[in-house]
Design an enzyme around this catalytic site. Structure first.
Site, short mmCIF file in Angstrom:
data_model
loop_
_atom_site.label_atom_id
_atom_site.label_comp_id
_atom_site.label_asym_id
_atom_site.label_seq_id
_atom_site.Cartn_x
_atom_site.Cartn_y
_atom_site.Cartn_z
N THR A 145 0.83 -1.20 0.00
CA THR A 145 0.00 0.00 0.00
C THR A 145 0.87 1.25 0.00
O THR A 145 1.94 1.27 0.60
CB THR A 145 -0.92 0.04 1.25
OG1 THR A 145 -1.54 1.33 1.32
CG2 THR A 145 -0.14 -0.17 2.54
N SER A 187 -2.78 3.38 10.18
CA SER A 187 -3.73 2.50 10.86
C SER A 187 -3.05 1.16 11.12
O SER A 187 -1.96 0.90 10.59
CB SER A 187 -4.97 2.24 9.99
OG SER A 187 -4.64 1.35 8.92
N TYR A 189 -4.04 -1.67 9.99
CA TYR A 189 -3.94 -2.32 8.68
C TYR A 189 -2.68 -1.86 7.94
O TYR A 189 -1.90 -2.68 7.45
CB TYR A 189 -5.18 -2.02 7.82
CG TYR A 189 -4.87 -2.09 6.36
CD1 TYR A 189 -4.67 -3.33 5.75
CD2 TYR A 189 -4.71 -0.94 5.58
CE1 TYR A 189 -4.33 -3.40 4.40
CE2 TYR A 189 -4.39 -1.01 4.26
CZ TYR A 189 -4.19 -2.24 3.67
OH TYR A 189 -3.85 -2.31 2.35
N HIS A 190 -2.50 -0.55 7.83
CA HIS A 190 -1.33 -0.05 7.10
C HIS A 190 -0.04 -0.51 7.77
O HIS A 190 0.95 -0.81 7.11
CB HIS A 190 -1.36 1.48 7.01
CG HIS A 190 -2.46 2.00 6.14
ND1 HIS A 190 -3.63 2.49 6.63
CD2 HIS A 190 -2.56 2.09 4.79
CE1 HIS A 190 -4.41 2.88 5.63
NE2 HIS A 190 -3.79 2.65 4.50
N LYS A 193 1.31 -3.81 6.66
CA LYS A 193 2.03 -3.81 5.37
C LYS A 193 3.47 -3.34 5.58
O LYS A 193 4.35 -3.66 4.78
CB LYS A 193 1.32 -2.91 4.36
CG LYS A 193 -0.11 -3.37 4.04
CD LYS A 193 -0.14 -4.54 3.06
CE LYS A 193 -1.59 -4.87 2.66
NZ LYS A 193 -1.68 -5.86 1.58
#
Lengths: 404, 404
Positions: A145, A187, A189-190, A193
């Site tokens: 991302t 976040s 989620y980020h 990554k």
């Protein structure tokens, strides 16, 4: 070539699998169907009427004459199943989409944070570990991302993965160095990554795995050439507060006469890419693997940047919708600039689909066509980033922006 | 203050817990006793005769009059248990040693790689998530490793966690920036400490947790003032190929008349710290917490650097042992320089115990005293870093050193 697509039943994985199959590659989808399970958990469903995975695959065989095989394996939980599949199939390439991919979902609760970290980290590490154990020289292409970069640094153009800097030696000499770009995720989620990046760098160095990491912008659009061929092949379109990406949410809100909900001032600048370009980027990445012993190859997979409020105004102009500013559930800078390098894909032949051309088509073909299926109650984003944004929680710590 | 010590039954955790209790702090140990389980798995045991955890704690109460409480919780697996304990105890500080800490063990097999990644990542993330869920402003002190830096960059002195660089803007202007030092881990174990850094940076930014990360060198020595008071309080001493740290292995090899086994040329330079200094560093870190909203505070917790072959020669000179060069099971540069900044702890009053003073004492008090307990078959390091170092595996990829 033979390509295993992990997460091949999902929003990006499904059209990418069809595109690769259409090009003549032998495609095997591996998926645990977690995205369908999460729809049940959230009481949501795709705006578009997606078929079950078996029906999808049968429809693809019927319309294209090409078979895509399917294995239901949880990549994060069933290491032995994954390793055995890889050892048997010995694919030339592995495309890894098998991660929980929504930032708001990753912030919903402690359980959702923990699921996202465990699921994504274990999925990626299991893939790397299994490739080494199976003794394969498979090219791993991972969907990362743009969010690993954070939201831009004053005056700097974001490079493709690696940052040129000068450091000063003990003798006071300035020496140029190239570093993995320092991460600043917005976040949980980020952040996963960013953890993936560390795993990739290590396995590329220690085990000489060949790895490409695609730092993708926000996807918009729904259809690709392949998913359009039969309604049973249609791709999912999420518009809910957790999984709907910003532009798709605006399109659907416009189609149902709901105000376009802009978080904060809408001054956040984000990178975008159409889903047709995503599938081409995956193809290009597969056709240009790193050499044995190379560091991780990183591409920025985006084609344009826009401010969120400009997008809202654009959609409002096309559709006549109104724009409504709502409190930002995220913990982020209210306004940011974003300049991004994306030369690698352009040099390799990507011809972008820009918003200015594709947007109206998307409104007509998807948002308006399936508007009656929308559940308006699912539109607001209720996941918040910090404890003090929860309704009714005393404010002991107030979030402030902090440079990293 | 009230301090919860995660991993308080381990090699660093136990002497740190006693030291903090001796200073008058209210200490609660949380441990899943995994290090004792791994001894059973490997068929190894501490050279020193360590007591069971309950016996240790009873002996401490008896000799010091101070109570240390104990909760058997698996921090990586039992999130609810951890969160409930924190919510009940509401500690002022949390010292986090609860990770698998041996590089060779982390490389033994795919299962060991996966265990190390899952255990360490989940342990750290559970701690962070639980602190936020419990709404605590507890200061988290984590034991990291010098290994996150890799093995030094040409001519540069390694700073304490953050690197000063200059970047160039789009207009060609040079701008100074301070970045989290780019990681270059040498094993799966070391990589997990790099993942921890990302987790800390995120939670410090998003949730304003106050976090100190101690980048520790290789520990040597066994006793502290507290563990010496009664043999039931004795600390563990590992000499096996997986858990024995380099200097302790040399000391034990010398004591039993085994050659000192040096990997490769022994040209690797490493950072060291005595275990007495480690417990003082933890104390100093606890007494100097970051302020609310600060970025993660990073200290280099080491006091001197040495080349491995110089250490072997030093021990050989003291003991009359011989030195034997054996193939290096690790995948690393054969020789490296290492210059490290450790000003923060020195400025805060740490008075290091240097090798030159403490080494002979350690030989007499530990290695020679307990030499008869050694199992010589456990001395060789059998864990290798890459597939092609496994006996009998065809060499399809040959590891080469690669800059990151």
């Amino acid at each position: 070539m033979k390509v295993v697509v992990l997460g091949g039943d999902g929003f990006c994985g499904w059209p990418a699998s069809l595109h690769l199959s259409d090009l003549g590659h032998d495609v095997v989808i591996v998926d645990n169907l977690s995205r369908r399970r999460i729809d049940e958990e959230l009481g949501t469903s795709s705006l578009t009427p997606i078929a079950g995975v078996e029906e999808r695959l049968a429809a693809w065989l019927e319309t294209s004459g090409r078979e895509i095989r399917f294995a239901q394996i949880d990549v994060a939980q069933d290491y032995d199943g994954l390793r055995d599949l890889l050892a048997t199939e010995r694919p030339d390439a592995l495309v890894h989409f098998a991660e929980q991919r929504a930032a708001p979902y990753s912030m919903k609760s402690p359980a959702h944070k923990r699921y996202t970290v465990e699921n994504n980290t274990n999925a990626t590490h299991n893939v790397l570990c299994a490739l080494v154990e199976a003794g394969l020289d498979t090219h791993l292409v991972h969907l990362g991302t743009m969010g690993v970069y954070g939201y831009g640094t004053a005056g700097m153009k974001i490079p493709e993965g690696y940052l040129d800097v000068e450091v000063t030696t003990e003798e006071g000499e300035r020496v140029p160095q190239q570093l993995l770009y320092p991460t600043n995720p917005g976040s949980i989620y980020h952040m996963t990554k960013c953890l993936d990046q560390q795993l990739f760098a290590y396995y590329a160095k220690n085990d000489r795995l060949r790895i490409t990491d695609l730092h993708q912008g926000i996807i918009w659009g729904t259809h690709t050439d392949q998913t359009l061929r039969d309604e049973r092949l249609i791709n999912r379109f999420d518009y809910d507060g957790d999984y709907g990406t910003v532009l798709n949410r605006f399109l659907m809100q416009a189609a149902v006469g709901y105000p376009l909900t802009v978080h904060g001032t809408g001054g956040q600048t984000r990178a975008f890419i159409h889903i047709r370009d995503m599938v081409r980027c995956v193809q290009i990445a597969l056709e240009n693997p790193p050499r044995l012993g190379d560091r991780v190859k990183i591409y920025n997979q985006m084609t344009e940047t826009h401010r969120v409020r400009d997008l809202a105004e654009l959609v409002a102009r096309i559709s006549g919708a109104t724009v409504e500013l709502v409190p930002n559930p995220r913990h982020e800078a209210p306004e940011n600039e974003l300049h991004v390098t994306n030369d690698t894909f352009l040099d390799l032949g990507l011809e972008p689909t820009f918003l200015s051309e594709g947007l109206l088509l998307e409104v007509e073909h998807v948002a308006e066509r399936y508007a009656a299926r929308a559940d308006l109650e699912k539109i607001p984003c209720t996941s918040v980033w910090t404890q003090e944004q929860q309704p009714g929680v005393p404010t002991s710590r107030r979030p402030v922006d902090q440079a990293v």
